[in-house]
Design an enzyme around this catalytic site. Sequence first.
Site, mmCIF file in Angstrom:
data_model
loop_
_atom_site.group_PDB
_atom_site.id
_atom_site.type_symbol
_atom_site.label_atom_id
_atom_site.label_comp_id
_atom_site.label_asym_id
_atom_site.label_seq_id
_atom_site.Cartn_x
_atom_site.Cartn_y
_atom_site.Cartn_z
ATOM 1 N N ASN A 293 10.196 0.412 5.046
ATOM 2 C CA ASN A 293 9.063 1.318 4.876
ATOM 3 C C ASN A 293 7.837 0.974 5.730
ATOM 4 O O ASN A 293 7.047 1.855 6.045
ATOM 5 C CB ASN A 293 8.683 1.318 3.385
ATOM 6 C CG ASN A 293 7.321 1.908 3.139
ATOM 7 O OD1 ASN A 293 7.169 3.125 3.075
ATOM 8 N ND2 ASN A 293 6.289 1.065 3.014
ATOM 9 N N TYR B 193 4.691 7.166 18.439
ATOM 10 C CA TYR B 193 5.093 7.232 17.028
ATOM 11 C C TYR B 193 6.323 8.118 16.878
ATOM 12 O O TYR B 193 7.307 7.738 16.224
ATOM 13 C CB TYR B 193 3.917 7.779 16.215
ATOM 14 C CG TYR B 193 4.077 7.760 14.714
ATOM 15 C CD1 TYR B 193 3.822 6.601 13.981
ATOM 16 C CD2 TYR B 193 4.440 8.916 14.014
ATOM 17 C CE1 TYR B 193 3.941 6.590 12.583
ATOM 18 C CE2 TYR B 193 4.560 8.910 12.627
ATOM 19 C CZ TYR B 193 4.307 7.748 11.910
ATOM 20 O OH TYR B 193 4.422 7.746 10.537
ATOM 21 N N ASP C 116 5.641 -10.205 8.098
ATOM 22 C CA ASP C 116 5.286 -9.343 9.227
ATOM 23 C C ASP C 116 6.601 -8.908 9.867
ATOM 24 O O ASP C 116 7.342 -9.735 10.402
ATOM 25 C CB ASP C 116 4.433 -10.148 10.222
ATOM 26 C CG ASP C 116 4.032 -9.314 11.437
ATOM 27 O OD1 ASP C 116 4.658 -8.264 11.686
ATOM 28 O OD2 ASP C 116 3.097 -9.728 12.140
ATOM 29 N N SER D 260 0.838 -1.207 0.000
ATOM 30 C CA SER D 260 0.000 0.000 0.000
ATOM 31 C C SER D 260 0.873 1.257 0.000
ATOM 32 O O SER D 260 2.078 1.194 0.256
ATOM 33 C CB SER D 260 -0.876 -0.036 1.275
ATOM 34 O OG SER D 260 -1.532 1.186 1.499
ATOM 35 N N ASP E 227 4.970 -7.679 2.611
ATOM 36 C CA ASP E 227 3.985 -7.019 3.475
ATOM 37 C C ASP E 227 3.336 -8.081 4.343
ATOM 38 O O ASP E 227 3.298 -9.248 3.969
ATOM 39 C CB ASP E 227 2.907 -6.326 2.627
ATOM 40 C CG ASP E 227 2.208 -5.194 3.388
ATOM 41 O OD1 ASP E 227 2.416 -4.025 3.023
ATOM 42 O OD2 ASP E 227 1.466 -5.484 4.354
ATOM 43 N N LYS F 178 9.967 6.941 15.509
ATOM 44 C CA LYS F 178 10.487 7.529 14.273
ATOM 45 C C LYS F 178 11.784 8.302 14.530
ATOM 46 O O LYS F 178 12.696 8.293 13.684
ATOM 47 C CB LYS F 178 9.434 8.438 13.631
ATOM 48 C CG LYS F 178 8.223 7.685 13.069
ATOM 49 C CD LYS F 178 8.617 6.738 11.934
ATOM 50 C CE LYS F 178 7.435 6.274 11.097
ATOM 51 N NZ LYS F 178 7.833 5.358 10.021
HETATM 52 P P1 NAI Z 1 0.057 2.610 4.313
HETATM 53 O O1 NAI Z 1 -0.836 2.241 5.440
HETATM 54 O O2 NAI Z 1 -0.551 2.962 3.006
HETATM 55 O O3 NAI Z 1 1.137 1.467 4.087
HETATM 56 C C1 NAI Z 1 1.794 0.844 5.159
HETATM 57 C C2 NAI Z 1 2.025 -0.610 4.793
HETATM 58 O O4 NAI Z 1 2.747 -1.215 5.871
HETATM 59 C C3 NAI Z 1 0.720 -1.388 4.600
HETATM 60 O O5 NAI Z 1 0.737 -2.110 3.383
HETATM 61 C C4 NAI Z 1 0.694 -2.325 5.810
HETATM 62 O O6 NAI Z 1 0.051 -3.576 5.543
HETATM 63 C C5 NAI Z 1 2.182 -2.493 6.083
HETATM 64 N N1 NAI Z 1 2.442 -2.952 7.447
HETATM 65 C C6 NAI Z 1 1.906 -2.496 8.601
HETATM 66 N N2 NAI Z 1 2.361 -3.227 9.633
HETATM 67 C C7 NAI Z 1 3.198 -4.174 9.114
HETATM 68 C C8 NAI Z 1 3.966 -5.217 9.670
HETATM 69 N N3 NAI Z 1 3.944 -5.492 10.978
HETATM 70 N N4 NAI Z 1 4.721 -5.967 8.824
HETATM 71 C C9 NAI Z 1 4.731 -5.729 7.491
HETATM 72 N N5 NAI Z 1 3.997 -4.775 6.911
HETATM 73 C C10 NAI Z 1 3.248 -3.991 7.724
HETATM 74 O O7 NAI Z 1 0.923 3.822 4.882
HETATM 75 P P2 NAI Z 1 2.074 4.728 4.259
HETATM 76 O O8 NAI Z 1 1.703 6.103 4.587
HETATM 77 O O9 NAI Z 1 2.400 4.357 2.886
HETATM 78 O O10 NAI Z 1 3.280 4.341 5.232
HETATM 79 C C11 NAI Z 1 4.603 4.059 4.768
HETATM 80 C C12 NAI Z 1 5.599 4.610 5.762
HETATM 81 O O11 NAI Z 1 5.559 6.029 5.748
HETATM 82 C C13 NAI Z 1 5.333 4.208 7.219
HETATM 83 O O12 NAI Z 1 6.555 3.901 7.856
HETATM 84 C C14 NAI Z 1 4.709 5.456 7.819
HETATM 85 O O13 NAI Z 1 4.919 5.525 9.196
HETATM 86 C C15 NAI Z 1 5.462 6.536 7.057
HETATM 87 N N6 NAI Z 1 4.862 7.858 7.016
HETATM 88 C C16 NAI Z 1 3.633 8.085 6.436
HETATM 89 C C17 NAI Z 1 3.139 9.375 6.340
HETATM 90 C C18 NAI Z 1 1.847 9.705 5.634
HETATM 91 O O14 NAI Z 1 1.418 10.861 5.653
HETATM 92 N N7 NAI Z 1 1.191 8.787 4.985
HETATM 93 C C19 NAI Z 1 3.872 10.512 6.891
HETATM 94 C C20 NAI Z 1 5.136 10.165 7.481
HETATM 95 C C21 NAI Z 1 5.592 8.886 7.533
#
Ligand code: NAI
Length: 259
Positions: free
Chosen positions: A97, A163, A70, A23, A44, A167
């Site tokens: 990520n 968080y 995971d 995602s 993922d 981070k």
């Molecule tokens: P998202 O929710 O679209 O994607 C996150 C992905 O991580 C998902 O596919 C989820 O299934 C996977 N995930 C969650 N827990 C997991 C685990 N235990 N093992 C394996 N996979 C796991 O979110 P997004 O925004 O793309 O997040 C990507 C990174 O960016 C994260 O580290 C998030 O903290 C960071 N981030 C996001 C921001 C935003 O505005 N969207 C801002 C700053 C940082």
Amino acid sequence: MEPVKKLSRSVKGLSVLVTGAASGMGRATAHAFADEGAQVAVTDFNEAGARAVAEEISTGGGTARAWALDVSDADAIRRVVGEVASAFGGLDILINNAGIPAAVPIDHERYEAVWERAVSVLLTAQQRTIRAALPHLRKSKSPRIVNIASTEALGATARDSAYAAAKAGVTGLTRALAVELGPEGITVNCICPGPVRTGMTAAIPEGDKETYARRRTVLRRYGDPEEVAHITLSLCLPAASFLTGVTIPVDGGLMARNA
Ligand code: NAI
């Protein structure tokens, strides 16, 4: 005249593992690398989501395979990293990520549980994937690690301390490992995304997103996942060989803005 030293702007044929790639920014990153000819391990804990992304890439002519991973499972990390390296004949690039939201007030009864999960998924997992990947990265001609943190590592929001702490840990891990692994030619950098349209921010109503982005970012809008993915890709080019230990906000100018 001496020819200008040739530095490659291509990741073609290199192998990359992306965590949380089903995602948002992980998915966009997997696509960006595949578009440039890399072999992509789409991992993922959402196995169906990872498969779907790998299929999208394969259908588009790229090279990708999905793995259920995971990142809070230490054994699974070791196993999957080994499988990816075997399948692709090595591992050149690791993108840490995967992430989850972890907003909770400091005096909430669930604080400890949320903290434990945040530190496990957002921080501990990153050192584990790096340690598992190291033997393979050491054999690469262009080894790269990119850790995804957040602007919450640089500034802070109330009720988001678990968080923010996790981070901020990512930025420290990045700097320390850049120093430790630099002599081996392995670069370690960190990206701090600002507000980006992904699964994580999908529940925020559109109006609230706009108000926030206008008030806080210089570009006055949310970012798209591809806008982060392409910076991640840039840090992984062979040509990015002299860049290490940095933490880069990719945030539409959020951290630059005072008023
Ligand atoms: P998202 O929710 O679209 O994607 C996150 C992905 O991580 C998902 O596919 C989820 O299934 C996977 N995930 C969650 N827990 C997991 C685990 N235990 N093992 C394996 N996979 C796991 O979110 P997004 O925004 O793309 O997040 C990507 C990174 O960016 C994260 O580290 C998030 O903290 C960071 N981030 C996001 C921001 C935003 O505005 N969207 C801002 C700053 C940082």
